[in-house]
Design a protein around this motif. Structure first.
Motif, PDB file in Angstrom:
ATOM      1  N   MET B   1      -9.760 -17.803  44.298  1.00  0.00           N
ATOM      2  CA  MET B   1      -9.043 -19.073  44.147  1.00  0.00           C
ATOM      3  C   MET B   1      -7.626 -18.991  44.718  1.00  0.00           C
ATOM      4  O   MET B   1      -6.862 -19.925  44.588  1.00  0.00           O
ATOM      5  CB  MET B   1      -8.960 -19.470  42.671  1.00  0.00           C
ATOM      6  N   SER B   2      -7.237 -17.828  45.274  1.00  0.00           N
ATOM      7  CA  SER B   2      -5.894 -17.744  45.833  1.00  0.00           C
ATOM      8  C   SER B   2      -5.864 -16.613  46.848  1.00  0.00           C
ATOM      9  O   SER B   2      -6.746 -15.767  46.875  1.00  0.00           O
ATOM     10  CB  SER B   2      -4.874 -17.477  44.730  1.00  0.00           C
ATOM     11  N   PHE B   3      -4.822 -16.594  47.679  1.00  0.00           N
ATOM     12  CA  PHE B   3      -4.739 -15.584  48.736  1.00  0.00           C
ATOM     13  C   PHE B   3      -3.311 -15.058  48.800  1.00  0.00           C
ATOM     14  O   PHE B   3      -2.357 -15.776  48.512  1.00  0.00           O
ATOM     15  CB  PHE B   3      -5.132 -16.196  50.083  1.00  0.00           C
ATOM     16  N   ASP B   4      -3.176 -13.793  49.154  1.00  0.00           N
ATOM     17  CA  ASP B   4      -1.852 -13.185  49.173  1.00  0.00           C
ATOM     18  C   ASP B   4      -0.982 -13.741  50.293  1.00  0.00           C
ATOM     19  O   ASP B   4      -1.478 -14.094  51.361  1.00  0.00           O
ATOM     20  CB  ASP B   4      -1.983 -11.667  49.343  1.00  0.00           C
ATOM     21  N   LEU B   5       0.284 -13.797  50.025  1.00  0.00           N
ATOM     22  CA  LEU B   5       1.269 -14.216  51.023  1.00  0.00           C
ATOM     23  C   LEU B   5       2.307 -13.108  51.143  1.00  0.00           C
ATOM     24  O   LEU B   5       2.531 -12.362  50.194  1.00  0.00           O
ATOM     25  CB  LEU B   5       1.974 -15.504  50.579  1.00  0.00           C
ATOM     26  N   PRO B   6       2.934 -12.977  52.304  1.00  0.00           N
ATOM     27  CA  PRO B   6       3.977 -11.972  52.441  1.00  0.00           C
ATOM     28  C   PRO B   6       5.207 -12.343  51.627  1.00  0.00           C
ATOM     29  O   PRO B   6       5.531 -13.518  51.465  1.00  0.00           O
ATOM     30  CB  PRO B   6       4.303 -12.002  53.943  1.00  0.00           C
ATOM     31  N   VAL B   7       5.873 -11.346  51.089  1.00  0.00           N
ATOM     32  CA  VAL B   7       7.114 -11.568  50.343  1.00  0.00           C
ATOM     33  C   VAL B   7       8.265 -11.544  51.339  1.00  0.00           C
ATOM     34  O   VAL B   7       8.409 -10.597  52.113  1.00  0.00           O
ATOM     35  CB  VAL B   7       7.317 -10.479  49.286  1.00  0.00           C
ATOM     36  N   THR B   8       9.064 -12.594  51.343  1.00  0.00           N
ATOM     37  CA  THR B   8      10.077 -12.688  52.389  1.00  0.00           C
ATOM     38  C   THR B   8      11.497 -12.523  51.886  1.00  0.00           C
ATOM     39  O   THR B   8      12.395 -12.223  52.649  1.00  0.00           O
ATOM     40  CB  THR B   8       9.979 -14.045  53.109  1.00  0.00           C
ATOM     41  N   ARG B   9      11.717 -12.753  50.586  1.00  0.00           N
ATOM     42  CA  ARG B   9      13.092 -12.612  50.112  1.00  0.00           C
ATOM     43  C   ARG B   9      13.110 -12.213  48.649  1.00  0.00           C
ATOM     44  O   ARG B   9      12.117 -12.355  47.950  1.00  0.00           O
ATOM     45  CB  ARG B   9      13.856 -13.902  50.320  1.00  0.00           C
ATOM     46  N   SER B  10      14.239 -11.740  48.203  1.00  0.00           N
ATOM     47  CA  SER B  10      14.359 -11.274  46.832  1.00  0.00           C
ATOM     48  C   SER B  10      14.300 -12.438  45.843  1.00  0.00           C
ATOM     49  O   SER B  10      14.718 -13.552  46.144  1.00  0.00           O
ATOM     50  CB  SER B  10      15.689 -10.546  46.660  1.00  0.00           C
ATOM     51  N   CYS B  11      13.759 -12.175  44.666  1.00  0.00           N
ATOM     52  CA  CYS B  11      13.715 -13.188  43.612  1.00  0.00           C
ATOM     53  C   CYS B  11      15.106 -13.737  43.333  1.00  0.00           C
ATOM     54  O   CYS B  11      15.277 -14.878  42.936  1.00  0.00           O
ATOM     55  CB  CYS B  11      13.170 -12.580  42.324  1.00  0.00           C
ATOM     56  N   ILE B  12      16.080 -12.891  43.484  1.00  0.00           N
ATOM     57  CA  ILE B  12      17.440 -13.268  43.136  1.00  0.00           C
ATOM     58  C   ILE B  12      18.002 -14.247  44.163  1.00  0.00           C
ATOM     59  O   ILE B  12      18.936 -15.002  43.889  1.00  0.00           O
ATOM     60  CB  ILE B  12      18.318 -11.997  43.001  1.00  0.00           C
ATOM     61  N   ASP B  13      17.383 -14.269  45.340  1.00  0.00           N
ATOM     62  CA  ASP B  13      17.788 -15.214  46.376  1.00  0.00           C
ATOM     63  C   ASP B  13      16.841 -16.400  46.436  1.00  0.00           C
ATOM     64  O   ASP B  13      16.862 -17.170  47.402  1.00  0.00           O
ATOM     65  CB  ASP B  13      17.805 -14.526  47.744  1.00  0.00           C
ATOM     66  N   CYS B  14      15.977 -16.504  45.451  1.00  0.00           N
ATOM     67  CA  CYS B  14      14.982 -17.575  45.438  1.00  0.00           C
ATOM     68  C   CYS B  14      15.685 -18.905  45.656  1.00  0.00           C
ATOM     69  O   CYS B  14      16.765 -19.153  45.126  1.00  0.00           O
ATOM     70  CB  CYS B  14      14.252 -17.595  44.096  1.00  0.00           C
ATOM     71  N   GLN B  15      15.056 -19.752  46.457  1.00  0.00           N
ATOM     72  CA  GLN B  15      15.690 -21.043  46.745  1.00  0.00           C
ATOM     73  C   GLN B  15      15.826 -21.882  45.477  1.00  0.00           C
ATOM     74  O   GLN B  15      16.583 -22.839  45.444  1.00  0.00           O
ATOM     75  CB  GLN B  15      14.879 -21.796  47.797  1.00  0.00           C
ATOM     76  N   TYR B  16      15.072 -21.526  44.437  1.00  0.00           N
ATOM     77  CA  TYR B  16      15.201 -22.239  43.178  1.00  0.00           C
ATOM     78  C   TYR B  16      16.016 -21.418  42.196  1.00  0.00           C
ATOM     79  O   TYR B  16      15.847 -21.506  40.992  1.00  0.00           O
ATOM     80  CB  TYR B  16      13.821 -22.572  42.627  1.00  0.00           C
ATOM     81  N   GLY B  17      16.886 -20.604  42.780  1.00  0.00           N
ATOM     82  CA  GLY B  17      17.658 -19.626  42.023  1.00  0.00           C
ATOM     83  C   GLY B  17      18.191 -20.138  40.704  1.00  0.00           C
ATOM     84  O   GLY B  17      18.054 -19.481  39.675  1.00  0.00           O
ATOM     85  N   LYS B  18      18.792 -21.317  40.730  1.00  0.00           N
ATOM     86  CA  LYS B  18      19.380 -21.840  39.500  1.00  0.00           C
ATOM     87  C   LYS B  18      18.361 -21.842  38.371  1.00  0.00           C
ATOM     88  O   LYS B  18      18.703 -21.713  37.210  1.00  0.00           O
ATOM     89  CB  LYS B  18      19.845 -23.292  39.699  1.00  0.00           C
ATOM     90  N   HIS B  19      17.114 -22.039  38.767  1.00  0.00           N
ATOM     91  CA  HIS B  19      16.106 -22.214  37.720  1.00  0.00           C
ATOM     92  C   HIS B  19      15.309 -20.959  37.399  1.00  0.00           C
ATOM     93  O   HIS B  19      14.526 -20.970  36.473  1.00  0.00           O
ATOM     94  CB  HIS B  19      15.134 -23.335  38.123  1.00  0.00           C
ATOM     95  N   THR B  20      15.455 -19.890  38.178  1.00  0.00           N
ATOM     96  CA  THR B  20      14.653 -18.706  37.845  1.00  0.00           C
ATOM     97  C   THR B  20      15.107 -18.127  36.525  1.00  0.00           C
ATOM     98  O   THR B  20      16.292 -18.154  36.197  1.00  0.00           O
ATOM     99  CB  THR B  20      14.797 -17.530  38.842  1.00  0.00           C
ATOM    100  N   PRO B  21      14.159 -17.575  35.803  1.00  0.00           N
ATOM    101  CA  PRO B  21      14.529 -16.923  34.543  1.00  0.00           C
ATOM    102  C   PRO B  21      15.116 -15.535  34.808  1.00  0.00           C
ATOM    103  O   PRO B  21      15.555 -14.874  33.873  1.00  0.00           O
ATOM    104  CB  PRO B  21      13.204 -16.816  33.792  1.00  0.00           C
ATOM    105  N   TRP B  22      15.167 -15.108  36.072  1.00  0.00           N
ATOM    106  CA  TRP B  22      15.499 -13.716  36.374  1.00  0.00           C
ATOM    107  C   TRP B  22      16.981 -13.465  36.581  1.00  0.00           C
ATOM    108  O   TRP B  22      17.382 -12.391  37.018  1.00  0.00           O
ATOM    109  CB  TRP B  22      14.724 -13.240  37.610  1.00  0.00           C
ATOM    110  N   HIS B  23      17.787 -14.461  36.266  1.00  0.00           N
ATOM    111  CA  HIS B  23      19.218 -14.272  36.469  1.00  0.00           C
ATOM    112  C   HIS B  23      19.788 -13.105  35.693  1.00  0.00           C
ATOM    113  O   HIS B  23      20.660 -12.393  36.157  1.00  0.00           O
ATOM    114  CB  HIS B  23      19.963 -15.551  36.106  1.00  0.00           C
ATOM    115  N   GLY B  24      19.260 -12.921  34.480  1.00  0.00           N
ATOM    116  CA  GLY B  24      19.848 -11.907  33.621  1.00  0.00           C
ATOM    117  C   GLY B  24      19.375 -10.489  33.918  1.00  0.00           C
ATOM    118  O   GLY B  24      19.774  -9.552  33.231  1.00  0.00           O
ATOM    119  N   VAL B  25      18.523 -10.334  34.897  1.00  0.00           N
ATOM    120  CA  VAL B  25      18.021  -8.990  35.203  1.00  0.00           C
ATOM    121  C   VAL B  25      19.166  -8.122  35.703  1.00  0.00           C
ATOM    122  O   VAL B  25      19.895  -8.519  36.612  1.00  0.00           O
ATOM    123  CB  VAL B  25      16.907  -9.063  36.272  1.00  0.00           C
TER     124      VAL B  25
END
Lengths: 240, 240
Positions: B1-25
């Motif tokens: 039901m899904s296929f892998d995609l290449p990872v292109t940037r860090s989670c911390i640079d996610c374009q939805y950065g403001k909303h990622t829960p990973w800020h506190g990492v």
DNA sequence: CGACCTTTTGAACTCCATCAAGCCTCGTGG
DNA sequence: CCACGAGGCTTGATGGAGTTCAAAAGGTCG
């Protein structure tokens, strides 16, 4: 809207012990917990906290029944759920540090133990288990809320009334002969509010349930011969 | 039901950065986060997770629209809400360690980043800020769920449709001349599911909104001359 | 007993679901 | 390029369920 009551026993010995969130409090803090807690009585109709009011702490119900309701901006009141001894109120607002989303009103004479916000914050910081417990309650409540959305959408009013009645009978009912008998803690109007229908419609639903021999009732006294039959009726599809 | 995609940037640079829960990492963990993450694509109609399935981690939406729905035991499907890029799915099941309460399906082509449960657990243990952030999201969602219960109970279908439309127009709409124009991401049937009504009823509601000049629409293209008017209509009492 | 409040009943009306048919759109294949 | 079919969307007619307004019937308490 409330009056102080004497504190008679430790939170840790609370008769609703299984359900208190305070299990994880470290031993050395229990005294503090007992000292900081304030025990209050409320009369029927008294408000524990009001929608949009700032959170002032955690409230453990030790006696009575409370309603949690929301007033929509257009003025309509919706009763979300009832709360009973052992339940803790105000948890979400406490955790988020936001105003209350709901109004809590005593439907009967009631007693609550309150831990002021500032004290509760300290206690939870010392005891991550307590924090987790509080979070878990909210998450469980969330599941309940979603279930209720689903049922609102896909069950008939009749089915939802059966569900409400079986819940109430289960909680308040006592066996009398072969029947389960209960005195309802809420008025017809309140029940209608919980189901999102008019009191007249509720009254007609009651007549039909009586005619179908699922329940007997006079005034606020309800009884059923078979809780199982009520529950079965409560899961039927709208067209059932 | 899904296929892998290449990872292109860090989670911390996610374009939805403001909303990622990973800020506190913590900084030293970011590399681990990026390494552990798996990026996948989903086609329209693909399922991300299914109700009652065990939680397998956290899913951050980076592209596409998802529906979160529940299937009642009697077989009826109810669509609870839509989720968009920046939203994190599976949080509640992750926090509680319980099976999913909802089913998440891609309504469009989509991409998600997934952190496996075991890895996410480690990360949250190292970073209490992340845990708090996840909890906070759930609590906010709870407020939304209750609001939706209230609206279901005290608003007319017409008002709720106006609310849904104004939300969709706000999110998907683009100004064209004096109007706000959007292409809806969901079918009529899906919209009807969100409102808990039949597609035929929805169609009739649309006709009336068109007649009242609140919206224009052809197929999946909607537009409004005044979002404010739509919103106003959405808060009116049932009898309005 | 009477006053007041809650609950029930009745009648008219509105709204939504259902069933059935027609329409529009898009993709396929001749 | 057009004919065709499938699926999604709209429209119509009908019936049932809930709301509303109005009035009667129970309950409760002074």
């Amino acid at each position: 809207m409330s009056f102080d009551l004497p504190v008679t026993r430790s939170c840790i010995d609370c008769q609703y012990g299984k359900h208190t969130p305070w299990h994880g409090v470290p031993a050395r803090r229990i005294q503090a917990l007992d000292r900081l807690r304030r025990r209050r009585g409320l009369n029927e109709g008294n408000t524990l906290f009001r929608q949009d009011a700032p959170n002032e702490g955690l409230h453990c119900i030790s006696q009575g029944v409370f309603s949690l309701s929301i007033t929509h901006e257009n003025g309509t009141d919706v009763l979300l759920r009832l709360a009973y001894p052992g339940d803790t109120l105000g948890v979400r607002a406490f955790l988020r540090g936001t105003p209350h989303q709901t109004t809590a009103v005593a439907l009967t004479e009631a007693a609550v133990c309150t831990i002021a916000r500032r004290d509760a914050l300290k206690l939870t910081q010392d005891a991550p288990g307590v924090y987790k417990e509080l979070v878990d309650r909210c998450l469980a409540e969330m599941d309940r809320a979603e279930t209720s959305i689903v049922e609102q959408a896909c069950l008939s009013n009749r089915a939802r009334l059966c569900r409400l009645l079986s819940d109430l009978l289960e909680r308040h009912g006592k066996p009398v002969g072969t029947r389960l008998v209960a005195r309802l803690p809420i008025s017809r109007g309140t029940m209608a509010g919980m189901l999102g229908i008019q009191p007249e419609s509720l009254s007609r639903l009651f007549s039909r349930l009586k005619a179908d021999r699922l329940i007997a009732l006079s005034g606020r006294n309800v009884s059923t011969g078979s809780l199982a039959a009520l529950r079965a009726e409560a899961t039927r599809a709208a067209d059932g």
